[in-house]
Design a protein around this motif. Sequence first.
Motif, PDB file in Angstrom:
ATOM      1  N   ALA A   1       8.464 -24.313 -13.453  1.00 12.96           N
ATOM      2  CA  ALA A   1       7.374 -23.437 -13.879  1.00 12.96           C
ATOM      3  C   ALA A   1       7.520 -22.059 -13.234  1.00 12.96           C
ATOM      4  O   ALA A   1       7.985 -21.930 -12.093  1.00 12.96           O
ATOM      5  N   ILE A   2       7.132 -21.025 -13.987  1.00 12.62           N
ATOM      6  CA  ILE A   2       7.201 -19.675 -13.445  1.00 12.62           C
ATOM      7  C   ILE A   2       6.085 -19.480 -12.412  1.00 12.62           C
ATOM      8  O   ILE A   2       4.994 -20.037 -12.536  1.00 12.62           O
ATOM      9  N   THR A   3       6.380 -18.696 -11.410  1.00  9.41           N
ATOM     10  CA  THR A   3       5.415 -18.500 -10.323  1.00  9.41           C
ATOM     11  C   THR A   3       4.512 -17.299 -10.570  1.00  9.41           C
ATOM     12  O   THR A   3       3.419 -17.215  -9.999  1.00  9.41           O
ATOM     13  N   THR A   4       4.988 -16.368 -11.405  1.00 10.13           N
ATOM     14  CA  THR A   4       4.165 -15.212 -11.774  1.00 10.13           C
ATOM     15  C   THR A   4       4.127 -15.114 -13.292  1.00 10.13           C
ATOM     16  O   THR A   4       5.066 -15.530 -13.984  1.00 10.13           O
ATOM     17  N   ALA A   5       3.071 -14.547 -13.818  1.00  8.95           N
ATOM     18  CA  ALA A   5       2.917 -14.439 -15.267  1.00  8.95           C
ATOM     19  C   ALA A   5       4.013 -13.577 -15.875  1.00  8.95           C
ATOM     20  O   ALA A   5       4.458 -12.592 -15.273  1.00  8.95           O
ATOM     21  N   ALA A   6       4.460 -13.955 -17.069  1.00  9.24           N
ATOM     22  CA  ALA A   6       5.392 -13.143 -17.858  1.00  9.24           C
ATOM     23  C   ALA A   6       4.578 -12.529 -18.995  1.00  9.24           C
ATOM     24  O   ALA A   6       4.030 -13.246 -19.835  1.00  9.24           O
TER      25      ALA A   6
END
Length: 518
Positions: free
Chosen positions: A93-98
């Motif tokens: 999972a990404i840790t910061t929003a894209a």
Amino acid sequence: MVRFHTLAAMLLSAQACVAVTPENLRPRKLSGTSIAGYHPSSTVTDHAALDQDQVAMASAISLGTEDGLQQSRKIYTMGGNSKSFAVLTLNEAITTAANKGEAVSGTDDEGKTVTGTIYADAPAGATEIKVQYSITEDRLAHVGCRVGGLTNIVTEGCFMSTGTVMVGDETLNYSYDVTTDNMNGRTLSGFSIAAEAKMYRCDACPYSEYEKYYNYYKAFDYSDQYVLGALDQQRVNFANNGKDFSRWNSIVARGEAAKKGSQYMGVYMYVIRELEDAKADCKAGCMDCNDDPVHAWDEGVAFYTGSLEGSDGSGDGDFLYSLADKRCSNFMTCGENSGANSGTAKVNHDIFDLFAEGQGYLSSGQCDKLTSVISDITTYMRIPLVQGSLRYAYKVAELNGGEKEKAEGDVFTAAILPVVHDCNPNAASVIERNMDFQSTRTDQAAVKTAYESVYSCMGISCADVGGLFNAGTGTDYPGASACVTDGSSGLNSGSFATNSIFAVVLGSVAGLFALVSV
């Protein structure tokens, strides 16, 4: 034929300024890719490429098989050539929003760099991102990854099946299926599916032309229902002019209905939608804040023309521009002054002058002047549809046309009948009764008379439509000549004169012409 529409647009823009100065005479930045002589102020190669879906759809239909129809259905609903994006499944999972629009880079199977932008916001914690591929100004190779529902896919420019992408400063490991996870956000079917939200319930809605069609069919997605009904051989229950495609036993007929329904019902209305959207977004008196509405206007031109007509209109496309050129050769309405049976349709000459005029008004914030421009463009767009219906009425009634011709007559009629009905329900009933695919008899004279009875209401004239020309004899077909009126109605009878407008504009800026950089 190369046209000089951008010059006309800039002159119109200059003429409109309250205080004409070198600054407000400056031309807008052009995208560099001309569309049949129109110079867009924004990049719309990806939009214009939708006609390549139409060509692929027609190619599948030409196989003349049930499998071919179902191949065309995939192309119609899933696309392949416009707004291509990849759905990448992340290993973690990404840790910061894209965020939408954020730059993305990766590689293809040969190690070449592939770039794009985030297609839709992905919050922190997401395990999937959608990446829209970057596009270029090359109208025939604008994007390197074209899959969607296409039979002949292009994957050389797709992200490799397993690898890493950079999103901002973050490196993400991913995997995906190149052949199923490369999709398209713009499809021929989507134009109709989005109609309710974009043409009936938006802030400036309902749009007047679309409202005629909704009032007639009582279906927001009438064109999509028509096309899918033909492809799937299913009954379509409209309030008027319903179709029982389950009784259409000809694959050829169903194919004609589907491919022409996509073009002349779905794309037709979406062109108008883009022009209306540009007007709705226009900010009066503001030259620096109308980039978005100008882009919407450019999109309308792109959807009218497509990519295959080329930069000067000399190509062989498959959208409404092409239809106008085909019908003008049948009705002697080609050429800037009409009267020829080859070359560019007068309809296209006139519409492109109006496209340039509207571009100028948007650039200078003259929003109120767009209403008449859009109305005139819409009226001109009706002419090839009327010509198509009249042509196939004659082919079926007088030239022993078969199921293919009956289907073509049906779809051309379906594409214009709501406008006729809005003028005169009785005339529409006559045309529908004679032009329906399942009609046992077609009275060409009755169809012709019914159309002519509403020409004035539709804003067109006998001269606009012309007569059905027989190239073999050099004369009109018997009973198919142009009607005769006093010339008091129709766009080409004097109510609209582009040359006069252009002359006024030239006079208004003659002393300042040297300030315009072209």
